[in-house]
Design a protein around this motif. Sequence first.
Motif, PDB file in Angstrom:
ATOM      1  N   ILE A  69       3.740  -4.210   6.453  1.00 31.76           N
ATOM      2  CA  ILE A  69       4.214  -4.067   7.828  1.00 31.76           C
ATOM      3  C   ILE A  69       3.148  -4.616   8.778  1.00 31.76           C
ATOM      4  N   PRO A  70       3.536  -5.498   9.710  1.00 35.76           N
ATOM      5  CA  PRO A  70       2.561  -6.030  10.667  1.00 35.76           C
ATOM      6  C   PRO A  70       1.888  -4.892  11.441  1.00 35.76           C
ATOM      7  N   GLY A  71       0.570  -4.971  11.530  1.00 36.41           N
ATOM      8  CA  GLY A  71      -0.195  -3.968  12.254  1.00 36.41           C
ATOM      9  C   GLY A  71      -0.589  -2.751  11.437  1.00 36.41           C
ATOM     10  N   ALA A  72      -0.093  -2.656  10.205  1.00 33.28           N
ATOM     11  CA  ALA A  72      -0.442  -1.514   9.354  1.00 33.28           C
ATOM     12  C   ALA A  72      -1.912  -1.577   8.957  1.00 33.28           C
ATOM     13  N   VAL A  73      -2.468  -0.420   8.697  1.00 31.75           N
ATOM     14  CA  VAL A  73      -3.825  -0.309   8.151  1.00 31.75           C
ATOM     15  C   VAL A  73      -3.686  -0.287   6.636  1.00 31.75           C
ATOM     16  N   HIS A  74      -4.509  -1.068   5.953  1.00 27.75           N
ATOM     17  CA  HIS A  74      -4.475  -1.070   4.485  1.00 27.75           C
ATOM     18  C   HIS A  74      -5.556  -0.139   3.960  1.00 27.75           C
ATOM     19  N   LEU A  75      -5.129   0.912   3.277  1.00 29.33           N
ATOM     20  CA  LEU A  75      -6.070   1.869   2.694  1.00 29.33           C
ATOM     21  C   LEU A  75      -5.449   2.456   1.431  1.00 29.33           C
ATOM     22  N   PRO A  76      -5.768   1.874   0.267  1.00 38.02           N
ATOM     23  CA  PRO A  76      -5.220   2.404  -0.984  1.00 38.02           C
ATOM     24  C   PRO A  76      -5.553   3.889  -1.149  1.00 38.02           C
ATOM     25  N   THR A  77      -4.623   4.618  -1.698  1.00 36.59           N
ATOM     26  CA  THR A  77      -4.767   6.072  -1.843  1.00 36.59           C
ATOM     27  C   THR A  77      -6.095   6.464  -2.469  1.00 36.59           C
ATOM     28  N   ALA A  78      -6.523   5.754  -3.494  1.00 39.74           N
ATOM     29  CA  ALA A  78      -7.767   6.100  -4.192  1.00 39.74           C
ATOM     30  C   ALA A  78      -8.994   6.003  -3.293  1.00 39.74           C
ATOM     31  N   LEU A  79      -8.892   5.292  -2.170  1.00 43.77           N
ATOM     32  CA  LEU A  79     -10.039   5.111  -1.276  1.00 43.77           C
ATOM     33  C   LEU A  79      -9.970   5.984  -0.023  1.00 43.77           C
ATOM     34  N   ILE A  80      -8.909   6.758   0.134  1.00 46.15           N
ATOM     35  CA  ILE A  80      -8.735   7.545   1.358  1.00 46.15           C
ATOM     36  C   ILE A  80      -9.899   8.492   1.595  1.00 46.15           C
ATOM     37  N   ALA A  81     -10.319   9.242   0.590  1.00 49.74           N
ATOM     38  CA  ALA A  81     -11.384  10.235   0.774  1.00 49.74           C
ATOM     39  C   ALA A  81     -12.665   9.607   1.306  1.00 49.74           C
ATOM     40  N   GLU A  82     -13.007   8.415   0.833  1.00 50.10           N
ATOM     41  CA  GLU A  82     -14.276   7.816   1.254  1.00 50.10           C
ATOM     42  C   GLU A  82     -14.165   6.909   2.476  1.00 50.10           C
ATOM     43  N   GLN A  83     -12.955   6.391   2.808  1.00 49.44           N
ATOM     44  CA  GLN A  83     -12.862   5.417   3.897  1.00 49.44           C
ATOM     45  C   GLN A  83     -12.019   5.835   5.096  1.00 49.44           C
ATOM     46  N   ALA A  84     -11.234   6.892   4.977  1.00 46.44           N
ATOM     47  CA  ALA A  84     -10.315   7.259   6.068  1.00 46.44           C
ATOM     48  C   ALA A  84     -11.039   7.472   7.386  1.00 46.44           C
ATOM     49  N   ARG A  85     -12.161   8.178   7.354  1.00 48.64           N
ATOM     50  CA  ARG A  85     -12.868   8.499   8.607  1.00 48.64           C
ATOM     51  C   ARG A  85     -13.413   7.241   9.296  1.00 48.64           C
TER      52      ARG A  85
END
Length: 162
Positions: A69-85
């Motif tokens: 989706i245009p404008g979406a943030v790409h963050l694979p589930t496995a990386l959420i804990a370390e990169q979401a913030r």
Amino acid sequence: MTSPLTASAANPVLRVPPATPAAAAAYFGASLAFHADVSDVAAALAAGGDPGFVVLDSRSTASWDQGHIPGAVHLPTALIAEQARDLLDPAVPVVTYCWGPGCNGATRAALALAELGYQVKEMLGGFEYWAREGFEFETWEGRERRPADALTAPVDSDDCGC
């Protein structure tokens, strides 16, 4: 003569009776607090300005490159804990998506975000229904749009009447 009780016991739909109206209202109200429809997400994004939420694609990089989706943030589930913030403002609600209704990746991503304190909804239908409903998406080659699938979106109208 068959009694209504006997008829409903033989009917697989009514074998378990419907919930009370109050219980149904609570359940369906809660469901809307947890889920967003593809068409509603598309309409909010198309309206211009700040939609009040961010869209998060929880799939792999190869999947992202295939279409997102245009404008979406790409963050694979496995990386959420370390990169979401680093990528997401905790004050802004997040709408997660993955491949489609046969995949629970968006659910896992939503859970991971909720556990970090984010307000989150899951987009029902995922990327599959985004593309099937004829909304524009991006690939590694550029922007693309497919014709709307008549089984998922109205052919002659922008409004499904839902």
